[in-house]
Design an enzyme around this catalytic site. Structure first.
Site, PDB file in Angstrom:
ATOM      1  N   ARG A 566     -18.161 -77.843  52.985  1.00  0.00           N
ATOM      2  CA  ARG A 566     -18.090 -76.593  53.839  1.00  0.00           C
ATOM      3  C   ARG A 566     -19.797 -76.978  54.642  1.00  0.00           C
ATOM      4  O   ARG A 566     -20.650 -77.367  53.732  1.00  0.00           O
ATOM      5  CB  ARG A 566     -18.327 -75.333  53.023  1.00  0.00           C
ATOM      6  CG  ARG A 566     -17.124 -75.051  52.494  1.00  0.00           C
ATOM      7  CD  ARG A 566     -15.860 -74.542  53.474  1.00  0.00           C
ATOM      8  NE  ARG A 566     -16.204 -73.590  54.351  1.00  0.00           N
ATOM      9  CZ  ARG A 566     -15.413 -72.891  55.067  1.00  0.00           C
ATOM     10  NH1 ARG A 566     -13.811 -73.416  54.874  1.00  0.00           N
ATOM     11  NH2 ARG A 566     -15.743 -71.906  55.991  1.00  0.00           N
ATOM     12  N   VAL A 567     -19.968 -76.530  55.780  1.00  0.00           N
ATOM     13  CA  VAL A 567     -21.270 -76.545  56.487  1.00  0.00           C
ATOM     14  C   VAL A 567     -21.396 -75.322  56.744  1.00  0.00           C
ATOM     15  O   VAL A 567     -22.536 -75.089  57.435  1.00  0.00           O
ATOM     16  CB  VAL A 567     -21.126 -77.425  57.815  1.00  0.00           C
ATOM     17  CG1 VAL A 567     -20.644 -78.983  57.279  1.00  0.00           C
ATOM     18  CG2 VAL A 567     -19.891 -76.856  58.505  1.00  0.00           C
ATOM     19  N   ASP A 568     -20.889 -74.350  56.241  1.00  0.00           N
ATOM     20  CA  ASP A 568     -21.335 -72.971  56.553  1.00  0.00           C
ATOM     21  C   ASP A 568     -21.814 -72.347  55.134  1.00  0.00           C
ATOM     22  O   ASP A 568     -22.029 -73.103  54.153  1.00  0.00           O
ATOM     23  CB  ASP A 568     -20.330 -72.177  57.268  1.00  0.00           C
ATOM     24  CG  ASP A 568     -18.866 -72.004  56.453  1.00  0.00           C
ATOM     25  OD1 ASP A 568     -18.958 -72.573  55.308  1.00  0.00           O
ATOM     26  OD2 ASP A 568     -18.056 -71.619  57.028  1.00  0.00           O
ATOM     27  N   ASP A 569     -22.094 -71.025  55.090  1.00  0.00           N
ATOM     28  CA  ASP A 569     -22.392 -70.332  53.907  1.00  0.00           C
ATOM     29  C   ASP A 569     -21.256 -69.865  52.908  1.00  0.00           C
ATOM     30  O   ASP A 569     -21.173 -68.831  52.521  1.00  0.00           O
ATOM     31  CB  ASP A 569     -23.275 -69.208  54.173  1.00  0.00           C
ATOM     32  CG  ASP A 569     -24.557 -69.695  54.856  1.00  0.00           C
ATOM     33  OD1 ASP A 569     -24.989 -70.793  54.514  1.00  0.00           O
ATOM     34  OD2 ASP A 569     -25.147 -69.212  55.785  1.00  0.00           O
TER      35      ASP A 569
END
Ligand code: WTA
Length: 698
Positions: A566-569
């Site tokens: 994932r590149v988000d939170d």
């Protein structure tokens, strides 16, 4: 929110730079590892399908895939109509097979497939397969937590059970479009409940039975179900979990908050807890066994539109409350059926086992709908994979002669740690296809899975997809092309993945960036329940024109896709999606917590684990007891699976002058990469970093 620096995101970065062999018009010319030989090392190794497997496969070679893939992209309407015609439609869909707008700058995001077509997914799973002559075939083998406890249902029997429950639901006022919450462990009653809802057009929302009362309440408040279906207790390994208590508390809280659910249908799971000792509320609670079997085993189908909702499934995002991902009927049906058939090379003689729980999307699409639509025999296992010992999975494989085994990398890694003897003492010779889902599978776990579990004989389908996508998006088709350990390989039919840079520019060839999808596919989710705007902003606004997955990805010279996380939170713990914001809110609910910031760090078995920085309120002392009660706050507010691995005291958090927490720095501190902190001069108070480092092991 997307992290600004791409380069730091790619854990598998090195793969992209490997000198991999080229696909040459679909012909694999170079020296190969032929299946059957153990795979030793080298992530760039191509593992070729063995000849016999390829010959019998639905897609026997790359050329065939390319032809089918090109057609699926060039003529999606024709391609998917053909797939759809294998199923029963009371009325065929309209002229337009699909319509879509993924470009938020051109108007509302909108995806429709098979609109105007009238069908029912339960009918297609059960009645249709019975008409095809599969009535006496086993639909579900059920294996209980305790070895030796088992049960099974044929397609005929499953239809009868589903119909009885469907009749009960109807009698109790559940109608087309109403929602029903299902909070059950992996008993046969779980898929039965899903199918019963689908049969009468009700929208099921399964809540994983590991979620806490608070999480369940939140979902009840959001979708306002007519009824909650649960059981009194479950046994997982040696532990008994009192589910009914959790449901009681969720129901009483939600009624105080304005949503009063008048009926709680409770399956008496007597092996875990006797009826007599179950807490009971007469006017609301009903024992399943007292009422459901009294109903007729025949139940007319409620015919629904291809675009009528089938289910809601809540999932975590970067911000705010869990989102109710909404899937509709027709497209989801065709997509789960097709992906199941091709990605596992399913044949009618297969015995299929997916270790996922129906509380997650994997259980929806690949325990229940996908396999049953194909008339498959599915194994449902109630317990934990290492009870009573780490050989249990292979014991089950041998007992039922499982041919397709689909699981998560976290289980592979944990079994790998327990040692090969637990595997090799079982025959496993029935196995022919293995599968992996939930997170990137690291090449060493891939090799162990391949060499030890599959005896270097079974291809591995490393399937990349999401709750939102409904079904597989990037996945090997076993037999069709060589595999590379750790790569999900190529897109499924109809899927157009693109990798973009931070500006949304499509990258070509060998590259790394954000993984998006260019056009709709039948299994795509249609909205977030009650919040279409959030749907558009979360998934379609970062890179206008595309669906943004939230994952990072690279593509190598041969066109193979490598998912990098994932590149988000969002954190992926043992394949479970957890939003950092949710864990933070659970922590700050604790009266002694002033502020919290949560990041994910690598974990040997779980893939990632939760690492929490906590600032206690003024005057509160740091103590181990406080740590424990903070962790408990997360367990009670979300569920045990979201418990932080580590609490790190934080007198202050690194923030920008505008007050934004710099998670990049926290991630580095959490993973002790202290020489990679980067520029900290923009912090409002750079001293907090030293403070945090000093407190790292306290
Ligand atoms: C991750 C589970 C790499 C990914 C089906 C995605 C994977 C998230 C893979 C979705 C895979 C799932 N390789 N990453 N084969 N499969 N993921 O919604 O980060 O629970 O965005 O759906 O899991 O999780 P979800």
């Amino acid at each position: 929110t997307i992290n600004p620096s791409i380069s730091s995101l790619f854990r598998h970065k090195t793969h992209a730079g490997n000198h991999l062999r080229r696909i040459n018009s679909g012909l694999w010319k170079l020296k190969a590892v032929v299946m059957g030989e153990a795979v030793a090392s080298g992530d760039d190794q191509l593992i070729f399908p063995n000849h016999d497997f390829a010959q019998q496969a639905h897609v026997p070679n790359f050329q065939t895939y390319l032809e089918m893939y090109k057609r699926s992209i060039g003529d999606p309407a024709g391609f998917w109509s053909e797939m759809a015609s294998e199923f029963y439609w009371k009325k065929k869909w309209g002229q337009q097979v699909f319509s879509e707008n993924l470009d938020i700058t051109k108007g509302d995001v909108n995806i429709q497939w098979f609109k105007g077509g009238i069908t029912n997914i339960c009918y297609n799973c059960l009645d249709r397969n019975i008409e095809l002559g599969n009535g006496d075939k086993i639909a579900i083998h059920w294996e209980g937590n305790e070895p030796g406890v088992d049960d099974s249902l044929t397609y005929n029997q499953l239809l009868e059970r589903v119909s009885q429950l469907a009749n009960y639901l109807k009698e109790n006022g559940v109608k087309k479009g109403d929602s029903v919450i299902i909070y059950l462990p992996m008993l046969m009653e779980l898929p039965i409940s899903m199918l019963a809802c689908a049969r009468i057009g009700a929208v099921h929302s399964v809540v994983f039975a590991g979620f806490s009362a608070e999480s369940l309440e939140q979902r009840i408040l959001d979708c306002k179900p007519k009824i909650v279906i649960t059981c009194n207790a479950i046994k997982r390994g040696t532990k008994v979990i009192n589910l009914k208590d959790i449901v009681d508390s969720a129901l009483s809280e939600s009624s105080q908050n304005g949503v009063n659910v008048g009926l709680c249908l409770t399956y008496a799971n007597e092996s875990a807890m006797k009826r007599e000792v179950t807490k009971w509320q007469e006017e609301r609670d009903v024992w399943w066994q007292d009422v459901v079997p009294k109903h007729s085993t025949k139940c007319d189908v409620e015919w629904v539109d291809g675009e009528d909702p089938l289910f809601l499934l809540y999932t975590s995002g970067s911000t705010g409350k869990p989102k109710g991902v909404l899937h509709t009927t027709g497209g989801y049906m065709i997509y789960t059926a097709a992906t199941f058939k091709y990605a596992f090379d399913y044949k009618p003689s297969d015995i299929y086992w997916c270790t996922a729980d129906c509380g997650w999307i994997t259980g929806h699409s690949y325990v229940a709908y996908g396999p049953l639509l194909n008339g498959a025999t599915v194994l449902v296992y109630e317990g934990v994979p290492n009870y009573p010992n780490p050989g249990r999975c292979w014991d089950i494989v041998d007992k039922y002669k499982v041919t397709i085994f689909y699981t998560a990398p976290t289980l592979v890694r944990s079994l790998m740690r327990d040692g090969n003897e637990y595997v090799t003492r079982y025959s496993r010779k029935s196995l022919r296809v293995l599968g992996s889902v939930g997170e990137p599978i690291n090449p060493s776990a891939w090799r162990w899975f391949y060499n030890v579990v599959g005896d270097s004989r079974c291809p591995i389908s490393d399937t990349w997809w999401q709750t939102e996508t409904g079904g597989f998006m990037i996945t090997p088709l076993p037999g069709a092309w060589p595999q590379k350990p750790g790569s999900a390989t190529f897109p499924f039919f109809g899927v157009q993945p693109v990798i973009v840079d931070e500006k949304g520019k499509e990258l070509e060839g060998e590259c790394s960036g954000y993984l998006c999808v260019k056009a709709s596919w039948p299994g795509a989710f249609r909205t977030l329940f009650g919040d279409h705007e959030r749907y558009e902003t979360t998934y379609f606004s970062a890179f206008p024109g595309y669906y943004f997955s939230g994952d990072g990805c690279s593509r190598d010279k041969d066109g193979y896709y490598w998912l990098t996380g994932r590149v988000d939170d969002v954190i992926n713990v043992s394949g479970h999606r957890i939003g950092t914001a949710e864990v933070e809110s659970a922590l700050v609910l604790h009266p002694k917590c002033a502020e919290a910031a949560v990041v994910g760090i690598d974990h040997e078995v779980k893939g990632q684990c939760i690492y929490a920085f906590v600032t206690p309120v003024e005057g509160v002392e740091y103590s181990d007891d406080l740590k424990k009660s903070l962790v408990l706050s997360v367990r009670t507010n979300i569920g045990a699976f979201a418990a932080p691995e580590k609490i790190h005291w934080a007198p202050g958090l690194p923030k920008t002058r505008s007050g934004k927490i710099m998670r990049r720095i926290l991630r580095k501190i959490a993973s002790r990469q202290l020489d990679e902190l980067g520029d900290i001069s923009t912090l409002a108070d750079p001293n907090v970093v030293d403070q945090l480092i000093a407190l790292a092991d306290s």
